[in-house]
Write an enzyme that holds these catalytic residues in place. Structure first.
Site, PDB file in Angstrom:
ATOM      1  CE1 TYR A   1      -3.246   2.816   0.272  1.00  8.97           C
ATOM      2  CE2 TYR A   1      -3.733   2.134   2.525  1.00  8.97           C
ATOM      3  CZ  TYR A   1      -3.986   2.953   1.444  1.00  8.97           C
ATOM      4  OH  TYR A   1      -4.971   3.903   1.527  1.00  8.97           O
TER       5      TYR A   1
ATOM      6  CE  LYS B   1      -6.181   1.440  -1.097  1.00  9.47           C
ATOM      7  NZ  LYS B   1      -6.819   1.450   0.238  1.00  9.47           N
TER       8      LYS B   1
END
Length: 310
Positions: free
Chosen positions: A145, A173
């Site tokens: 992330y 992500k």
């Protein structure tokens, strides 16, 4: 490595995932029954083929490790046979992140979302070692992330290339807003990219992203799927129309913030998930009016418009 139920070649976690809110009851405790009902609704009625549990939108900074495990088990029990359940396991403490990752594996998660260590501002070597250590701790596939607005430190492309050598690290992500860096990482490292910034979902598709990890997917996951289907079938004009139709939703989410927006929007649509935990406050009257207006502008049917005033 654990197989995700909705994984297909090039899409290790599926296509459209919502970063699910954590429902709280009137006493501020995690409501596992509502969590299961919400998970089923998001998967069976709103078009999501995956959920991220215990992420930032799930208020992970204010839930305990025990609450995280209980919530994850409940969601896996509710939808784990037909949707990919990804557990947020990242903190700014590598040892704690390892503990959360192992707990998530035992609870039945199909994958992990691990955020860049925040606040301590590690150098790239520290970022690399942190992610590698967490990925080594389980057999679960890992989605990195990358969100410098919260972590301050970005994951640089050279670091992503090194991390892609780990067999469990398969996706990113991205909330860095850097399509060029993402393009390089996709091309050179072979990582699957998921847009982590809803207003940029369509632009990310144009450079090779394979799906979304969304906040607005709580209420418009079906439209996100329609946009993705249209784009990949070559109907870019229809994908653009969906994107334009979602502009009011993007606007209020960005103005209010993900957790407050999602819980208020769900309440307006008839799904009560409780108030956020401090330091996140309840939506103000102005914010409720804005979200209500923007959801109407986007064509959503609000079945409980007065409930958000509570």
């Amino acid at each position: 490595m654990t197989d995700c139920p909705t994984a297909i070649p090039g899409r290790p976690f599926g296509r459209v995932l919502t970063a699910m809110v954590t429902p709280f009851d009137e006493d501020g405790k995690v409501d596992l029954k509502v969590a299961q009902e919400l998970a089923a609704y998001l998967v069976d009625n709103v078009g999501n083929d995956g959920l991220v549990v215990n992420g930032t939108t799930g208020e992970s900074p204010t839930t305990t490790d025990r609450e995280k495990e209980q919530l994850l088990r409940a969601v896996v029990e509710a939808v784990g046979d037909r949707a990919t359940v990804v557990a947020g396991a990242g903190t700014n403490n590598t040892e704690h992140s390892v503990e959360l990752a192992r707990s998530a594996e035992k609870a039945g998660a199909h994958g992990l979302l691990v955020v860049t260590p925040y606040y301590s501002r590690p150098p790239q070597e520290g970022v690399y070692q942190h992610f590698w250590t967490v990925a080594d701790a389980t057999e679960l596939p890992v989605m990195l992330y990358d969100i410098p607005p919260r972590s301050v430190v970005p994951i640089q492309v050279d670091t992503l290339k090194r991390l892609a050598e780990h067999p469990q690290i398969v996706a990113v992500k991205d909330s860095k807003h850097d399509l060029w860096a993402g393009s390089e990482a996709m091309n050179d490292a072979g990582l699957a990219y998921y847009s982590g910034e809803d207003p940029l979902n369509l632009p990310w598709l144009s450079v090779g992203a394979v799906g979304f990890v969304s906040v607005i997917g709580h209420v418009v996951g079906d439209r996100l799927r329609r946009m993705l289907d249209a784009y990949e079938s070559g109907d870019v004009a229809s994908a653009l129309e969906v994107h334009k139709g979602l502009l009011p939703v993007y606007r209020s989410m960005n103005f209010v913030g993900g957790v407050i927006f999602a819980k208020t929007a769900l309440r307006l649509c008839g799904y009560e998930t409780g108030l956020p935990r401090l330091p996140l406050p309840a939506a103000t009257e102005e914010q409720v009016r804005l979200i209500t207006s923007d959801l109407w502008d986007a064509g959503l049917v609000l079945v409980n418009p007065d409930a958000a005033q509570r």
